[in-house]
Scaffold this motif. Sequence first.
Motif, PDB file in Angstrom:
ATOM      1  N   ARG A  88      -5.479   1.941   7.443  1.00 54.55           N
ATOM      2  CA  ARG A  88      -6.993   1.267   7.259  1.00 54.55           C
ATOM      3  C   ARG A  88      -6.942   0.517   5.895  1.00 54.55           C
ATOM      4  NH1 ARG A  88     -10.850   3.431   4.264  1.00 54.55           N
ATOM      5  NH2 ARG A  88      -9.838   5.322   3.849  1.00 54.55           N
ATOM      6  N   VAL A  89      -6.621   0.838   5.010  1.00 53.37           N
ATOM      7  CA  VAL A  89      -6.798  -0.034   3.574  1.00 53.37           C
ATOM      8  C   VAL A  89      -6.075  -1.239   3.977  1.00 53.37           C
ATOM      9  CG1 VAL A  89      -5.934  -0.294   1.381  1.00 53.37           C
ATOM     10  CG2 VAL A  89      -7.004   1.984   2.060  1.00 53.37           C
ATOM     11  N   THR A  90      -4.794  -1.191   4.478  1.00 55.20           N
ATOM     12  CA  THR A  90      -4.081  -2.257   4.963  1.00 55.20           C
ATOM     13  C   THR A  90      -4.775  -3.406   5.898  1.00 55.20           C
ATOM     14  OG1 THR A  90      -2.068  -1.386   4.677  1.00 55.20           O
ATOM     15  CG2 THR A  90      -2.144  -3.591   5.685  1.00 55.20           C
ATOM     16  N   ARG A  91      -5.523  -2.738   6.777  1.00 51.36           N
ATOM     17  CA  ARG A  91      -6.313  -3.650   7.668  1.00 51.36           C
ATOM     18  C   ARG A  91      -7.533  -4.212   7.076  1.00 51.36           C
ATOM     19  NH1 ARG A  91      -5.053   0.817  10.979  1.00 51.36           N
ATOM     20  NH2 ARG A  91      -7.355   1.731  10.752  1.00 51.36           N
ATOM     21  N   GLN A  92      -8.108  -3.414   6.098  1.00 51.08           N
ATOM     22  CA  GLN A  92      -9.431  -4.126   5.419  1.00 51.08           C
ATOM     23  C   GLN A  92      -8.821  -5.165   4.519  1.00 51.08           C
ATOM     24  OE1 GLN A  92     -10.320  -0.435   3.593  1.00 51.08           O
ATOM     25  NE2 GLN A  92     -12.506  -0.414   4.451  1.00 51.08           N
ATOM     26  N   LEU A  93      -7.610  -4.958   3.804  1.00 49.72           N
ATOM     27  CA  LEU A  93      -7.279  -6.142   2.844  1.00 49.72           C
ATOM     28  C   LEU A  93      -6.734  -7.157   3.485  1.00 49.72           C
ATOM     29  CD1 LEU A  93      -5.205  -3.910   0.214  1.00 49.72           C
ATOM     30  CD2 LEU A  93      -7.535  -4.975  -0.010  1.00 49.72           C
ATOM     31  N   ARG A  94      -6.043  -7.021   4.957  1.00 52.89           N
ATOM     32  CA  ARG A  94      -5.528  -7.869   5.790  1.00 52.89           C
ATOM     33  C   ARG A  94      -6.989  -8.947   6.321  1.00 52.89           C
ATOM     34  NH1 ARG A  94      -3.373  -5.856  10.044  1.00 52.89           N
ATOM     35  NH2 ARG A  94      -1.853  -4.811   8.959  1.00 52.89           N
ATOM     36  N   HIS A  95      -7.955  -8.265   6.748  1.00 53.19           N
ATOM     37  CA  HIS A  95      -8.988  -9.088   7.045  1.00 53.19           C
ATOM     38  C   HIS A  95      -9.674  -9.541   5.743  1.00 53.19           C
ATOM     39  CE1 HIS A  95     -12.690  -9.804   9.335  1.00 53.19           C
ATOM     40  NE2 HIS A  95     -13.446  -9.328   8.341  1.00 53.19           N
ATOM     41  N   ALA A 151      -8.603   2.547  -3.727  1.00 51.95           N
ATOM     42  CA  ALA A 151      -8.885   1.612  -2.757  1.00 51.95           C
ATOM     43  C   ALA A 151      -9.059   2.811  -1.486  1.00 51.95           C
ATOM     44  CB  ALA A 151      -7.856   0.571  -2.293  1.00 51.95           C
ATOM     45  N   ALA A 152      -8.537   3.854  -1.491  1.00 50.27           N
ATOM     46  CA  ALA A 152      -8.480   4.681  -0.379  1.00 50.27           C
ATOM     47  C   ALA A 152      -9.916   4.964  -0.026  1.00 50.27           C
ATOM     48  CB  ALA A 152      -7.704   6.038  -0.672  1.00 50.27           C
ATOM     49  N   VAL A 186       1.032  -1.304  -0.026  1.00 45.31           N
ATOM     50  CA  VAL A 186      -0.011  -0.051   0.028  1.00 45.31           C
ATOM     51  C   VAL A 186       0.990   1.239  -0.097  1.00 45.31           C
ATOM     52  CG1 VAL A 186      -1.824   1.051   1.212  1.00 45.31           C
ATOM     53  CG2 VAL A 186      -1.660  -1.202   1.033  1.00 45.31           C
ATOM     54  N   SER A 187       1.010   1.849  -1.030  1.00 42.74           N
ATOM     55  CA  SER A 187       2.021   3.016  -1.189  1.00 42.74           C
ATOM     56  C   SER A 187       1.416   4.217  -1.030  1.00 42.74           C
ATOM     57  CB  SER A 187       2.352   3.010  -2.724  1.00 42.74           C
ATOM     58  OG  SER A 187       1.453   3.565  -3.519  1.00 42.74           O
ATOM     59  N   LYS A 188       2.282   5.322  -0.973  1.00 43.18           N
ATOM     60  CA  LYS A 188       1.899   6.439  -0.333  1.00 43.18           C
ATOM     61  C   LYS A 188       0.979   7.105  -1.454  1.00 43.18           C
ATOM     62  CE  LYS A 188       5.748   8.218   2.131  1.00 43.18           C
ATOM     63  NZ  LYS A 188       6.684   9.119   2.519  1.00 43.18           N
ATOM     64  N   ALA A 189       0.927   6.654  -2.911  1.00 44.76           N
ATOM     65  CA  ALA A 189      -0.104   7.142  -3.749  1.00 44.76           C
ATOM     66  C   ALA A 189      -1.509   7.085  -3.153  1.00 44.76           C
ATOM     67  CB  ALA A 189      -0.020   6.401  -5.124  1.00 44.76           C
ATOM     68  N   VAL A 190      -1.730   6.109  -2.242  1.00 43.83           N
ATOM     69  CA  VAL A 190      -2.990   5.371  -1.621  1.00 43.83           C
ATOM     70  C   VAL A 190      -3.711   6.657  -0.725  1.00 43.83           C
ATOM     71  CG1 VAL A 190      -4.415   3.945  -0.563  1.00 43.83           C
ATOM     72  CG2 VAL A 190      -2.936   3.035  -2.033  1.00 43.83           C
ATOM     73  N   GLY A 191      -2.824   7.259  -0.042  1.00 41.32           N
ATOM     74  CA  GLY A 191      -3.147   8.241   0.809  1.00 41.32           C
ATOM     75  C   GLY A 191      -1.919   8.431   2.087  1.00 41.32           C
ATOM     76  N   ASN A 192      -2.296   9.323   3.036  1.00 40.82           N
ATOM     77  CA  ASN A 192      -1.612   9.589   4.013  1.00 40.82           C
ATOM     78  C   ASN A 192      -1.353   8.136   4.898  1.00 40.82           C
ATOM     79  OD1 ASN A 192      -3.622   9.442   5.885  1.00 40.82           O
ATOM     80  ND2 ASN A 192      -3.765  11.632   5.736  1.00 40.82           N
ATOM     81  N   SER A 193      -0.680   8.114   6.025  1.00 43.90           N
ATOM     82  CA  SER A 193      -0.478   7.148   6.816  1.00 43.90           C
ATOM     83  C   SER A 193      -1.770   6.466   7.189  1.00 43.90           C
ATOM     84  CB  SER A 193       0.589   7.117   7.998  1.00 43.90           C
ATOM     85  OG  SER A 193      -0.032   8.063   8.849  1.00 43.90           O
ATOM     86  N   VAL A 194      -2.554   7.129   7.834  1.00 41.57           N
ATOM     87  CA  VAL A 194      -3.856   6.731   8.356  1.00 41.57           C
ATOM     88  C   VAL A 194      -4.892   5.931   7.330  1.00 41.57           C
ATOM     89  CG1 VAL A 194      -5.983   7.448   9.494  1.00 41.57           C
ATOM     90  CG2 VAL A 194      -4.051   8.737  10.053  1.00 41.57           C
ATOM     91  N   VAL A 195      -4.738   6.539   6.153  1.00 39.40           N
ATOM     92  CA  VAL A 195      -5.594   5.983   5.006  1.00 39.40           C
ATOM     93  C   VAL A 195      -4.952   4.659   4.617  1.00 39.40           C
ATOM     94  CG1 VAL A 195      -6.430   6.134   2.752  1.00 39.40           C
ATOM     95  CG2 VAL A 195      -6.422   8.022   4.262  1.00 39.40           C
ATOM     96  N   ARG A 196      -3.429   4.451   4.488  1.00 39.13           N
ATOM     97  CA  ARG A 196      -2.813   3.543   4.109  1.00 39.13           C
ATOM     98  C   ARG A 196      -2.990   2.406   5.143  1.00 39.13           C
ATOM     99  NH1 ARG A 196       1.251   7.118   3.320  1.00 39.13           N
ATOM    100  NH2 ARG A 196       2.818   6.018   5.074  1.00 39.13           N
TER     101      ARG A 196
END
Length: 121
Positions: free
Chosen positions: A62-69, A92-93, A50-60
Amino acid sequence: MLPATARLTNSREFRSVTRRGRRAGRSRLVVHALRDDSITEGSARAGFVVSKAVGNSVVRHRVTRQLRHLVHDRLDRLPPGTQLVVRALPAAAGSRSSALAADLDTALDRLRLPGSRTGES
Protein backbone atom coordinates in the motif's frame (compact mmCIF):
# COMPACT_ATOMS: atom_id res chain seq x y z
CA MET A 1 2.00 3.16 -12.61
CA LEU A 2 5.45 4.29 -13.62
CA PRO A 3 6.47 3.41 -17.17
CA ALA A 4 9.44 1.06 -17.46
CA THR A 5 11.66 3.88 -18.71
CA ALA A 6 11.00 5.82 -15.49
CA ARG A 7 12.02 3.05 -13.07
CA LEU A 8 15.30 2.18 -11.43
CA THR A 9 15.56 -1.55 -11.91
CA ASN A 10 18.69 -3.03 -10.42
CA SER A 11 20.59 -2.90 -7.16
CA ARG A 12 23.60 -1.20 -8.78
CA GLU A 13 21.43 1.82 -9.68
CA PHE A 14 19.88 1.97 -6.21
CA ARG A 15 23.30 1.71 -4.56
CA SER A 16 24.76 4.43 -6.77
CA VAL A 17 21.95 6.88 -5.98
CA THR A 18 21.95 6.20 -2.22
CA ARG A 19 25.74 6.41 -1.88
CA ARG A 20 26.62 9.21 -4.29
CA GLY A 21 23.41 11.25 -4.31
CA ARG A 22 22.10 13.98 -2.08
CA ARG A 23 19.71 13.07 0.71
CA ALA A 24 16.75 14.82 2.32
CA GLY A 25 14.99 13.15 5.21
CA ARG A 26 11.53 13.75 6.57
CA SER A 27 9.54 12.01 9.28
CA ARG A 28 7.90 9.48 6.94
CA LEU A 29 10.44 9.09 4.13
CA VAL A 30 13.93 9.79 2.90
CA VAL A 31 14.62 10.91 -0.67
CA HIS A 32 17.99 10.30 -2.30
CA ALA A 33 18.65 12.09 -5.60
CA LEU A 34 21.48 11.93 -8.09
CA ARG A 35 21.63 13.95 -11.29
CA ASP A 36 23.54 12.92 -14.38
CA ASP A 37 24.28 16.16 -16.24
CA SER A 38 25.22 14.28 -19.41
CA ILE A 39 21.56 13.32 -19.94
CA THR A 40 19.62 16.20 -21.44
CA GLU A 41 16.49 14.42 -22.69
CA GLY A 42 14.00 11.97 -21.26
CA SER A 43 12.37 11.83 -17.89
CA ALA A 44 13.70 11.39 -14.41
CA ARG A 45 13.71 7.85 -13.00
CA ALA A 46 12.66 6.61 -9.57
CA GLY A 47 12.86 3.55 -7.34
CA PHE A 48 11.34 2.71 -3.98
CA VAL A 49 12.60 0.99 -0.85
CA VAL A 50 9.95 -0.16 1.62
CA SER A 51 11.44 -2.53 4.18
CA LYS A 52 9.77 -4.94 6.57
CA ALA A 53 10.19 -2.32 9.29
CA VAL A 54 7.29 -0.46 7.65
CA GLY A 55 4.87 -3.34 8.16
CA ASN A 56 3.58 -6.59 6.74
CA SER A 57 3.36 -7.17 3.00
CA VAL A 58 -0.10 -5.63 2.69
CA VAL A 59 1.06 -2.42 4.37
CA ARG A 60 4.33 -2.32 2.41
CA HIS A 61 2.53 -2.70 -0.91
CA ARG A 62 0.00 0.00 0.00
CA VAL A 63 2.80 2.42 0.93
CA THR A 64 4.66 1.56 -2.28
CA ARG A 65 1.54 2.22 -4.38
CA GLN A 66 0.99 5.56 -2.65
CA LEU A 67 4.60 6.62 -3.18
CA ARG A 68 4.62 5.44 -6.80
CA HIS A 69 1.52 7.51 -7.53
CA LEU A 70 2.95 10.61 -5.82
CA VAL A 71 6.31 10.35 -7.57
CA HIS A 72 4.65 9.74 -10.95
CA ASP A 73 2.91 13.11 -10.66
CA ARG A 74 6.20 14.86 -9.91
CA LEU A 75 8.69 13.21 -12.29
CA ASP A 76 8.04 15.62 -15.14
CA ARG A 77 9.01 18.54 -12.89
CA LEU A 78 12.50 17.13 -12.30
CA PRO A 79 15.43 17.74 -14.64
CA PRO A 80 16.29 15.02 -17.18
CA GLY A 81 18.89 12.60 -15.86
CA THR A 82 17.66 12.78 -12.27
CA GLN A 83 17.47 9.49 -10.40
CA LEU A 84 15.43 9.27 -7.20
CA VAL A 85 15.29 6.61 -4.52
CA VAL A 86 12.40 7.10 -2.11
CA ARG A 87 12.84 5.12 1.10
CA ALA A 88 9.79 4.76 3.32
CA LEU A 89 10.25 4.94 7.08
CA PRO A 90 8.05 3.06 9.59
CA ALA A 91 5.93 6.19 10.18
CA ALA A 92 4.75 5.96 6.55
CA ALA A 93 2.67 2.87 7.38
CA GLY A 94 -0.16 4.76 9.04
CA SER A 95 0.11 7.94 7.00
CA ARG A 96 -2.38 9.40 4.58
CA SER A 97 -1.35 10.14 1.02
CA SER A 98 -1.59 13.87 1.70
CA ALA A 99 0.99 13.60 4.50
CA LEU A 100 3.31 11.53 2.32
CA ALA A 101 2.86 14.08 -0.49
CA ALA A 102 3.79 16.95 1.84
CA ASP A 103 6.92 15.10 3.01
CA LEU A 104 7.88 14.25 -0.58
CA ASP A 105 7.43 17.84 -1.76
CA THR A 106 9.42 19.20 1.18
CA ALA A 107 12.23 16.70 0.59
CA LEU A 108 12.38 17.52 -3.13
CA ASP A 109 12.44 21.25 -2.35
CA ARG A 110 15.25 20.72 0.17
CA LEU A 111 17.31 18.88 -2.43
CA ARG A 112 17.18 21.95 -4.70
CA LEU A 113 17.97 20.01 -7.84
CA PRO A 114 19.33 22.34 -10.53
CA GLY A 115 16.72 22.94 -13.18
CA SER A 116 13.91 21.41 -11.13
CA ARG A 117 10.45 22.86 -11.24
CA THR A 118 9.09 21.29 -8.03
CA GLY A 119 7.53 24.51 -6.79
CA GLU A 120 5.27 24.84 -9.84
CA SER A 121 1.67 23.68 -9.91
